[in-house]
Design an enzyme around this catalytic site. Structure first.
Site, PDB file in Angstrom:
ATOM      1  CD  GLU A 117      14.231  -9.753  -8.091  1.00 10.14           C
ATOM      2  OE1 GLU A 117      13.513  -9.783  -7.070  1.00 10.14           O
ATOM      3  OE2 GLU A 117      14.487 -10.751  -8.769  1.00 10.14           O
ATOM      4  CE  LYS A 119      13.061  -6.117   2.372  1.00 12.49           C
ATOM      5  NZ  LYS A 119      11.804  -6.819   2.386  1.00 12.49           N
ATOM      6  CG  ASP A 121       7.245  -1.593   2.736  1.00 11.63           C
ATOM      7  OD1 ASP A 121       7.142  -2.672   3.353  1.00 11.63           O
ATOM      8  OD2 ASP A 121       7.209  -0.484   3.294  1.00 11.63           O
ATOM      9  CE1 TYR A 229       9.362 -11.681  -4.189  1.00 14.47           C
ATOM     10  CE2 TYR A 229       8.071  -9.708  -4.554  1.00 14.47           C
ATOM     11  CZ  TYR A 229       8.520 -10.702  -3.709  1.00 14.47           C
ATOM     12  OH  TYR A 229       8.112 -10.732  -2.408  1.00 14.47           O
ATOM     13  CE  LYS A 331      13.874  -3.141   5.439  1.00 13.01           C
ATOM     14  NZ  LYS A 331      13.087  -3.710   6.538  1.00 13.01           N
ATOM     15  CB  CYS A 425     -14.657  22.584  18.597  1.00 10.11           C
ATOM     16  SG  CYS A 425     -14.190  23.303  17.001  1.00 10.11           S
ATOM     17  CB  CYS A 428     -17.395  26.459  17.002  1.00 10.86           C
ATOM     18  SG  CYS A 428     -17.664  24.709  17.349  1.00 10.86           S
ATOM     19  CB  CYS A 443     -16.087  19.980  16.354  1.00 11.43           C
ATOM     20  SG  CYS A 443     -17.276  21.328  16.288  1.00 11.43           S
ATOM     21  CB  CYS A 448     -17.906  23.935  13.626  1.00  8.39           C
ATOM     22  SG  CYS A 448     -16.152  24.297  13.869  1.00  8.39           S
TER      23      CYS A 448
HETATM   24  S1  IVH Z   1      12.789 -12.842  -2.632  1.00 10.82           S
HETATM   25  C1  IVH Z   1      13.790 -16.580  -0.755  1.00 10.82           C
HETATM   26  N1  IVH Z   1      12.435 -10.532  -3.830  1.00 10.82           N
HETATM   27  O1  IVH Z   1      10.743  -9.111   1.448  1.00 10.82           O
HETATM   28  C2  IVH Z   1      13.720 -15.179  -1.153  1.00 10.82           C
HETATM   29  N2  IVH Z   1      11.502 -10.846  -1.671  1.00 10.82           N
HETATM   30  O2  IVH Z   1      12.298  -9.196   3.862  1.00 10.82           O
HETATM   31  C3  IVH Z   1      12.645 -14.447  -0.486  1.00 10.82           C
HETATM   32  N3  IVH Z   1      10.215  -8.941  -0.838  1.00 10.82           N
HETATM   33  O3  IVH Z   1       9.973 -12.420   2.262  1.00 10.82           O
HETATM   34  C4  IVH Z   1      11.911 -13.541  -1.290  1.00 10.82           C
HETATM   35  N4  IVH Z   1      10.508  -7.666  -2.606  1.00 10.82           N
HETATM   36  O4  IVH Z   1       8.124 -10.842   1.203  1.00 10.82           O
HETATM   37  C5  IVH Z   1      12.202 -11.272  -2.737  1.00 10.82           C
HETATM   38  N5  IVH Z   1      12.168  -8.546  -5.009  1.00 10.82           N
HETATM   39  C6  IVH Z   1      11.927  -9.278  -3.919  1.00 10.82           C
HETATM   40  C7  IVH Z   1      11.163  -8.805  -2.832  1.00 10.82           C
HETATM   41  C8  IVH Z   1      10.982  -9.618  -1.716  1.00 10.82           C
HETATM   42  C9  IVH Z   1       9.942  -7.768  -1.398  1.00 10.82           C
HETATM   43  C10 IVH Z   1       9.744  -9.345   0.483  1.00 10.82           C
HETATM   44  C11 IVH Z   1       9.384 -10.787   0.609  1.00 10.82           C
HETATM   45  C12 IVH Z   1      10.408 -11.339   1.537  1.00 10.82           C
HETATM   46  C13 IVH Z   1      10.726 -10.154   2.381  1.00 10.82           C
HETATM   47  C14 IVH Z   1      12.037 -10.309   3.087  1.00 10.82           C
END
Ligand code: IVH
Length: 682
Positions: A117, A119, A121, A229, A331, A425, A428, A443, A448
């Site tokens: 999936e 991740k 942010d 998720y 990551k 500035c 001006c 400024c 200006c």
């Molecule tokens: S699973 C027990 N799935 O990233 C599993 N986390 O760095 C924990 N996060 O704590 C969560 N996307 O806040 C999961 N597809 C995803 C995610 C995800 C972002 C976050 C979440 C987690 C943190 C860990």
């Protein structure tokens, strides 16, 4: 490294990481990038492993075995029914393969089924739905107990208060991430800067800062989004795998990730990650990696899989869960490049804000050539000690705007000197001013030339009245030739004025005049947005247009009328009234009208619904929530996520929940779909 040296470095890293945790989790204003932070943590973990027998290393309270605690003042604390753990992360393919190796061994199979999936942010949140109804939203906190942010989360427009369909468990904790889209990030950050407050480095920090606001109205004025998720506590159990869980979330009508992969074996996992990396930039949310999970819940629960434990005073591995061994985050390293600062220049904004900009040796980074990077403000330059001539690292990650993340001090030319922020500035020469408690120097000169130029540019821009062909260069040219001095002058330009500006400029001049003519009747909100009123972006301009309809009425807006607008706080109302009270601004409006600008008021479609705020709750018999919202908005009404005194109507369907109760408590009229249809003339 000797054990004594290691112990010293370990102590130093622990203190440093604790400091960054505080900035990231509680203040939402980190000083270093995620990549650098992860680097510190990886170094600490490695030293702790290697020197586990050194004095003060083992069993200690350490950030590698803890969850960054986000709990803050002013929120009620709520215990999670099931702990909210974190994830191990890596930037390294080999480590990802080791993760699989351990699982394959534990479970005695190579071709394990995984999900991959994005991740997301954002900011982690746990939602509790009881009998299908949203009852609580809680931050991760320390993993066991988080902050109650239910009122704030209820303002998120895309989040249903009720799960759709019949198959809902009695109690379920649904986990996910709250985030802000890129456009919304830019909009809010601009207001933030205009208000003289430090801009947020990236959407994640702004989302974190927003969700911890104590004023839900302010939260509602920012378009937070959410994606779900994860599964926490669930009674009775519903599905047997992560893949099935995603499908279930979607069926319930919840916002889910755009895409995920169900694959077998680690090679397929890796292929999915590469694929994800290829198009993650198109997602609504920032995606800083991939999360790989064992698909089968039964396998996740297998006794040989389990969890890593948290640090506890004196105990080596405590009962509290830190991170599951069935999941791993891979990551993506941020795109970074080394370059040199040629110069530091000062940009003067529309509101006079003086922003330092690093002029860089051009460098290719994540698909574009970067020549400039913002240094934000005087304090930021001082903190990073960025100097002209310095070798620096620039990064584009969650940061949409390239940022200088580090100075390579070892490459600093010997003759370099700290940068001195100018006290005037640069355009001006007016003495710069910094208001009490602000980070931004400004400024103060309203005349200006740079401020004037930017104001005109803003007026003509896409978010303003949107005059085609009237960009930065043309505005500069018109000013330089003395053809315009202020915004209204644009509407007095004649074709003959423009002809001498360009060689064989007939077509150009004709097009530009036609483009300006066409925008005399631009929507009122565009004109309002174009005026550059502090605190007012496109959304607030639309609210003002809906409420006052014309510039003439807006001019007379009373403070109490402004405060009554949904989503307007005291601060915005005061800023608008103060701007309107300024004689120069009054004249600007007068002059615009005198120059023949006739803005178009928002559509009413012959209905009395224009400017009325609706809240939808429960399941309507025929219309989906999106359809109902679109219908209401089409006739000039507004749809909000939460009920307040300012709500005009609550439209309640089957199984309407707390919103209905609130409407009744506040005496807000409650109508059903049939009534709504009558109002809409459907
Ligand atoms: S699973 C027990 N799935 O990233 C599993 N986390 O760095 C924990 N996060 O704590 C969560 N996307 O806040 C999961 N597809 C995803 C995610 C995800 C972002 C976050 C979440 C987690 C943190 C860990």
């Amino acid at each position: 490294m000797s054990p004594a040296e290691a112990a010293q470095r370990i102590a130093q890293l622990r203190a440093e990481i604790a400091h960054h945790d505080e900035l990231y989790y509680r203040k939402a204003q980190p000083e270093i990038s995620d990549f650098d932070y992860d680097g510190l943590k990886a170094e600490l973990a490695r030293l702790e492993r290697e020197f586990s027998t050194a004095a003060g290393v083992a069993g200690a309270d350490t950030p590698t075995r803890k969850i960054g605690d986000d709990r803050s003042e002013g929120f009620a604390r709520v215990r999670h029914r099931q702990s909210m753990t974190t994830l191990d992360n890596t930037y390294d393919e080999a480590e990802l393969r080791e993760f699989h190796g351990r699982l394959a061994k534990a479970l005695g199979a190579e071709d394990l089924a995984y999900t991959v999936e994005p991740k997301v942010d954002g900011v982690a949140v746990s939602l509790t739905y009881e009998n299908g109804r949203l009852t609580r939203a809680v931050t991760r906190g320390d993993g066991e107990e988080g902050d109650d942010i239910t009122v704030n989360v209820r303002t998120i427009r895309g989040l249903p208060a009720e799960l759709r369909g019949a198959s809902v468990p009695q109690v379920i904790e649904i986990r996910g991430e709250i985030f802000l889209g890129e456009d919304e990030f830019r909009r809010i950050n601009q207001l933030q800067e205009e208000a003289g407050e430090a801009p947020y480095a990236n959407p994640r920090n702004l989302a974190a800062g927003t969700i911890k606001q104590l004023d839900a109205r302010l939260v509602a004025s920012r378009r937070l989004e959410i994606v779900l998720y994860g599964l926490g506590y669930c009674e009775p159990a519903i599905v047997a795998s992560q893949t099935a869980y995603h499908a279930q979330l979607r069926q319930w009508g919840l916002p889910v990730v755009e895409q995920f992969w169900s694959v077998r074996g680690i090679d397929a996992v890796w292929a999915a990650i590469r694929e994800l990396d290829g198009f993650r930039r198109g997602f609504a949310y920032g995606t800083d990696g991939a999360v790989v999970k064992l698909d089968s819940f039964e396998q996740q629960r297998h006794p040989k899989v389990g969890f890593r434990g948290m640090a506890a005073d004196g105990q080596a591995e405590a009962a509290r869960k830190l991170s599951p061994r069935w999941a791993c985050a891979f990551k993506f390293a941020p795109d970074r490049a080394e370059t040199r600062v040629r110069d530091i220049t000062i940009q003067v904004g529309r509101t006079g804000a003086l922003t330092p900009v690093a002029e860089l040796e051009p460098v290719f980074l994540a698909g574009t050539t970067v020549k400039r990077a913002t240094l934000h403000n005087a304090d930021e330059i001082a903190r990073k000690d960025v100097r002209v001539g310095d070798a620096v690292l620039v990064e584009k990650a969650g940061e949409i705007i390239p940022a200088v993340v580090a100075v390579l001090v070892e490459k600093r030319p010997t003759e370099s000197r700290p940068f001195e922020f100018p006290r005037e500035c640069p355009v001006c020469r007016a003495a710069a001013k910094r208001a009490e408690g602000e980070v931004v120097w400004r400024c103060p000169n309203p005349e200006c030339p740079e401020k004037v130029r930017r104001r005109i540019e803003h007026f003509a821009s896409k978010g303003g009245v949107d005059i085609e062909g009237l960009g930065e260069e043309v505005v500069a040219l018109l000013l330089e030739r003395g053809l315009i001095r202020r915004i209204p002058d644009l509407f007095r330009l004649k074709r003959e004025d423009l002809l001498p500006l360009k060689k064989s400029g007939e077509i150009w001049a004709g097009n530009l005049i036609a483009a300006i003519e066409a925008r005399r009747t631009a929507d009122v909100w565009r004109v309002i947005n174009g005026l550059g009123i502090p605190q007012v972006g496109a959304a607030a301009a639309k609210d003002l247009a809906r409420t006052f309809r014309t510039l003439e009425t807006l001019r007379e807006a009373k403070p109490e009328e402004l405060v009554r607008i949904e989503g307007f706080g005291e601060k915005t109302a005061v800023a608008v009234r103060r701007w309107l009270d300024d004689a120069t601004n009054q004249e600007l409006i007068r002059d615009l009208l005198a120059a023949g600008v006739q803005p178009t008021p928002p559509a009413v479609a012959g209905s009395a619904l224009s400017g009325k705020t609706f809240v939808l709750t429960g399941t309507l018999p025929t219309l989906t929530r999106e359809e109902a919202a679109a219908r209401i908005e089409a006739v000039g009404g507004k749809v909000s996520g939460s009920v307040s005194k300012k709500t005009h109507y609550v439209v309640a369907g089957a199984e309407a929940g707390s919103k209905l109760e609130k409407a009744q408590a506040l005496g807000v009229p409650v109508i059903d779909e049939a009534e709504l249809r009558r109002m809409l003339g459907m």
